[in-house]
Design a protein around this motif. Sequence first.
Motif, PDB file in Angstrom:
ATOM      1  N   SER A 213       0.815  -1.225   0.000  1.00 37.54           N
ATOM      2  CA  SER A 213       0.000   0.000   0.000  1.00 37.54           C
ATOM      3  C   SER A 213       0.844   1.270   0.000  1.00 37.54           C
ATOM      4  O   SER A 213       0.337   2.333  -0.353  1.00 37.54           O
ATOM      5  N   PHE A 214       2.106   1.170   0.436  1.00 35.89           N
ATOM      6  CA  PHE A 214       2.952   2.377   0.447  1.00 35.89           C
ATOM      7  C   PHE A 214       3.598   2.611  -0.916  1.00 35.89           C
ATOM      8  O   PHE A 214       4.199   3.634  -1.150  1.00 35.89           O
ATOM      9  N   LYS A 215       3.492   1.583  -1.781  1.00 38.80           N
ATOM     10  CA  LYS A 215       4.168   1.646  -3.071  1.00 38.80           C
ATOM     11  C   LYS A 215       3.419   2.580  -4.006  1.00 38.80           C
ATOM     12  O   LYS A 215       2.207   2.479  -4.151  1.00 38.80           O
ATOM     13  N   GLN A 216       4.120   3.489  -4.631  1.00 40.57           N
ATOM     14  CA  GLN A 216       3.497   4.321  -5.658  1.00 40.57           C
ATOM     15  C   GLN A 216       4.067   3.828  -6.972  1.00 40.57           C
ATOM     16  O   GLN A 216       5.273   3.816  -7.150  1.00 40.57           O
ATOM     17  N   PRO A 217       3.212   3.428  -7.932  1.00 38.28           N
ATOM     18  CA  PRO A 217       3.756   2.968  -9.196  1.00 38.28           C
ATOM     19  C   PRO A 217       4.641   4.037  -9.828  1.00 38.28           C
ATOM     20  O   PRO A 217       4.352   5.227  -9.703  1.00 38.28           O
ATOM     21  N   GLY A 218       5.743   3.614 -10.494  1.00 38.41           N
ATOM     22  CA  GLY A 218       6.699   4.549 -11.074  1.00 38.41           C
ATOM     23  C   GLY A 218       6.059   5.585 -11.972  1.00 38.41           C
ATOM     24  O   GLY A 218       6.432   6.751 -11.957  1.00 38.41           O
ATOM     25  N   ARG A 264       5.353   9.956   8.356  1.00 39.32           N
ATOM     26  CA  ARG A 264       5.654  10.335   6.977  1.00 39.32           C
ATOM     27  C   ARG A 264       6.457   9.181   6.384  1.00 39.32           C
ATOM     28  O   ARG A 264       7.568   8.886   6.832  1.00 39.32           O
ATOM     29  N   LEU A 265       5.880   8.500   5.421  1.00 40.26           N
ATOM     30  CA  LEU A 265       6.504   7.313   4.839  1.00 40.26           C
ATOM     31  C   LEU A 265       6.533   7.433   3.319  1.00 40.26           C
ATOM     32  O   LEU A 265       5.502   7.731   2.706  1.00 40.26           O
ATOM     33  N   TYR A 266       7.700   7.216   2.742  1.00 36.62           N
ATOM     34  CA  TYR A 266       7.874   7.282   1.285  1.00 36.62           C
ATOM     35  C   TYR A 266       7.273   8.567   0.696  1.00 36.62           C
ATOM     36  O   TYR A 266       6.596   8.545  -0.334  1.00 36.62           O
ATOM     37  N   LYS A 268       4.859  10.489   1.919  1.00 37.29           N
ATOM     38  CA  LYS A 268       3.424  10.743   2.118  1.00 37.29           C
ATOM     39  C   LYS A 268       3.096  10.805   3.600  1.00 37.29           C
ATOM     40  O   LYS A 268       3.677  10.060   4.395  1.00 37.29           O
ATOM     41  N   ASN A 269       2.161  11.692   3.982  1.00 42.01           N
ATOM     42  CA  ASN A 269       1.780  11.818   5.397  1.00 42.01           C
ATOM     43  C   ASN A 269       0.605  10.915   5.727  1.00 42.01           C
ATOM     44  O   ASN A 269      -0.334  10.796   4.936  1.00 42.01           O
ATOM     45  N   TYR A 270       0.665  10.307   6.895  1.00 43.70           N
ATOM     46  CA  TYR A 270      -0.440   9.458   7.351  1.00 43.70           C
ATOM     47  C   TYR A 270      -0.826   9.869   8.764  1.00 43.70           C
ATOM     48  O   TYR A 270       0.039   9.879   9.650  1.00 43.70           O
ATOM     49  N   ASN A 271      -2.109  10.195   8.971  1.00 36.51           N
ATOM     50  CA  ASN A 271      -2.616  10.429  10.321  1.00 36.51           C
ATOM     51  C   ASN A 271      -3.379   9.186  10.724  1.00 36.51           C
ATOM     52  O   ASN A 271      -4.419   8.865  10.140  1.00 36.51           O
ATOM     53  N   VAL A 272      -2.809   8.468  11.675  1.00 40.42           N
ATOM     54  CA  VAL A 272      -3.313   7.135  11.986  1.00 40.42           C
ATOM     55  C   VAL A 272      -3.978   7.119  13.360  1.00 40.42           C
ATOM     56  O   VAL A 272      -3.450   7.684  14.324  1.00 40.42           O
ATOM     57  N   TYR A 273      -5.148   6.455  13.423  1.00 42.19           N
ATOM     58  CA  TYR A 273      -5.819   6.222  14.714  1.00 42.19           C
ATOM     59  C   TYR A 273      -5.387   4.853  15.221  1.00 42.19           C
ATOM     60  O   TYR A 273      -5.336   3.886  14.458  1.00 42.19           O
ATOM     61  N   THR A 274      -5.046   4.743  16.498  1.00 45.84           N
ATOM     62  CA  THR A 274      -4.745   3.414  17.055  1.00 45.84           C
ATOM     63  C   THR A 274      -5.209   3.330  18.499  1.00 45.84           C
ATOM     64  O   THR A 274      -5.194   4.332  19.235  1.00 45.84           O
ATOM     65  N   HIS A 275      -5.657   2.146  18.891  1.00 47.08           N
ATOM     66  CA  HIS A 275      -5.905   1.901  20.313  1.00 47.08           C
ATOM     67  C   HIS A 275      -5.618   0.453  20.648  1.00 47.08           C
ATOM     68  O   HIS A 275      -5.943  -0.454  19.887  1.00 47.08           O
ATOM     69  N   MET A 487      14.592   1.246   7.653  1.00 50.49           N
ATOM     70  CA  MET A 487      14.386   0.771   6.291  1.00 50.49           C
ATOM     71  C   MET A 487      13.189   1.409   5.603  1.00 50.49           C
ATOM     72  O   MET A 487      12.943   1.178   4.438  1.00 50.49           O
ATOM     73  N   ILE A 488      12.401   2.205   6.387  1.00 44.87           N
ATOM     74  CA  ILE A 488      11.303   2.920   5.725  1.00 44.87           C
ATOM     75  C   ILE A 488      11.663   4.388   5.711  1.00 44.87           C
ATOM     76  O   ILE A 488      11.623   5.051   6.739  1.00 44.87           O
ATOM     77  N   PRO A 489      12.056   4.928   4.556  1.00 47.29           N
ATOM     78  CA  PRO A 489      12.444   6.339   4.522  1.00 47.29           C
ATOM     79  C   PRO A 489      11.225   7.256   4.584  1.00 47.29           C
ATOM     80  O   PRO A 489      10.131   6.867   4.168  1.00 47.29           O
ATOM     81  N   ALA A 490      11.425   8.452   5.139  1.00 47.98           N
ATOM     82  CA  ALA A 490      10.336   9.423   5.194  1.00 47.98           C
ATOM     83  C   ALA A 490      10.043   9.925   3.785  1.00 47.98           C
ATOM     84  O   ALA A 490       8.890  10.118   3.414  1.00 47.98           O
ATOM     85  N   GLU A 491      11.107  10.114   3.010  1.00 47.00           N
ATOM     86  CA  GLU A 491      10.905  10.613   1.648  1.00 47.00           C
ATOM     87  C   GLU A 491      11.035   9.469   0.656  1.00 47.00           C
ATOM     88  O   GLU A 491      11.761   8.507   0.902  1.00 47.00           O
TER      89      GLU A 491
END
Length: 536
Positions: A213-218, A264-266, A268-275, A487-491
């Motif tokens: 899901s984090f992959k953006q096609p080239g 911020r992964l690859y 893109k920003n993600y605002n995540v809910y967790t409990h 191993m997961i870059p922000a940019e």
Amino acid sequence: MHLSLSSSEPAEAEKGGERTLALMDEPKVTGTKPRTSWPRKALLILGFLFALAAIALVAMAVSQNKPLQKNIKYGIVLDAGSSHTNLYVYEWPAEKENDTGVVHQVEVCKVEGLGISGYSQDTEKAGLSLQHCMKRAQEVVPEQQHRETPVYLGATAGMRLLSLQNRSIADRVLSAVEKTLRSSPFNFQGARIISGQEEGAYGWITINYLLGSFKQPGWLNFLPHLRSSRGTSGALDLGGASTQITFVPDQEPIESQENSLHFRLYGKNYNVYTHSFLCYGKDQALRLKLASDLQSTQNGSLLDPCFHPGYLRIMNISDLYTNPCIANGEQQLPFTQLHLQGNGDYQRCRMTIQKIFNNSHCPYSSCSFNGIFLPPLQGEFGAFSAFYFVMNFLNLTTEKSPVALDKATSTVERFCSRPWHEVKAEFPKIKEKYLSEYCFSGTYILSLLENGYGFTMEKWQSIQFLGKIGSSDAGWTLGYMLNLTNMIPAEKPPTRPLSHASYVGLMVFCSLVLVAVLLLSWLTFHKPKCLQKGLI
Ligand SMILES: Nc1ccn([C@@H]2O[C@H](COP(=O)(O)OP(=O)(O)OP(=O)(O)O)[C@@H](O)[C@H]2O)c(=O)n1
Ligand SMILES: [Ca+2]
């Protein structure tokens, strides 16, 4: 045949000068075998050269794209859960470590015996219990890479509870496991209790990394405004002592700060809910339910609708009250043992389970239970760990479309009503502890998802029960390692729009199309003499 063709042609020759000329250029028919004309020879040579060039192009593309000798890296994570410990070995190609989806699991080793929190009486044994799996890891990782291979241990809800109950015993358990891990040839990076928030977040990262899901096609490099269009999947994790729900909600900002994470992964920003609900893993939830049921018994015998008819279990009351999930009440009970007798009644079981969810107050716009904020559910969800083990046992996990909620309900209902001796005879190889609790577990999962989180009819269809994704188990460990090894870059790492293979393939294809177009144009406008005869 050649002769008869010539004899019929003079009549046609009168019709037009051009055709007449063409005929006049034909070599004289002599009765001997005609020699191949020059243009035809040239065409043959051209064709041969063309075929040769095409073969060379394809051969070059194939050999250029042959995989190079791989430089593999390894990482080890131990998931010290409340019910047991698993050791995972991951591998990835060194030169691609910042790409998404390249790390995968190559080994899982199940540690025999209890989870590490179960060794509170003999803490040294917690360390010794890991030795067998550490040996296994030494066999899987090539010897020359042992020293550079990181090993991490993360302990979850069982240790969180032990730490709440007795901090110094929890520290002793951690020291014991640390001793074993330090004595291995690997690069020990730490043994610690992870928070419920981390557990939820790393589970979400793991499944989305594995699902791509984090992959953006080239090709999206050409259309940067479309980059945010792909969604992530929510993560539902059910353990023995805690359960986590994590997803990206539509609603922003997230009302409760303690449930809000930002990544911020690859690029893109993600605002995540967790409990993470401590005490609502399936083993602790059963304890909560039994403790609640006990309030209404006088003599310690309990007719339990969440166990099969004919099932009997005797438990020490003191065992039930040995952790912070069940705060008080033991003292008031006039008996020391609980005699549990199953009667397999799904509807009643659901009612007793419902009592452990407190819906009396909600300080937010919407809540799950116990006054905990839950935004409206959004998108697809992957449900793993005990969600998967239990639903898989009940044949309620399918690869294609999810099983409908009413079918899941009727399956659990039917299973619960079956006599214990029949169930035991049908599944002789399944551990009795697991088998005897699948009725409770199935009912608990339906209560938690439907009443607790609000996965009713339609929303239920968005849940996919996942054991593995590819070769990797769904769980928090991979996300934990990806984070700790950076191993997961922000940019997003700079990438070319096409892979090398696609580039070569496309270049070959376009060259062939160009040559074909040129050849056709030449044939159309210049009509070589050798073809003119055949065309008319
Ligand atoms: N085939 C299996 C395997 C496990 N279980 C049960 O599933 C529950 C959760 O297992 P797991 O996800 O491994 O929990 P832990 O990681 O040990 O617990 P936690 O995450 O809460 O620390 C346990 O009660 C275990 O008995 C099961 O019913 N069937
Ligand atoms: Ca777990």
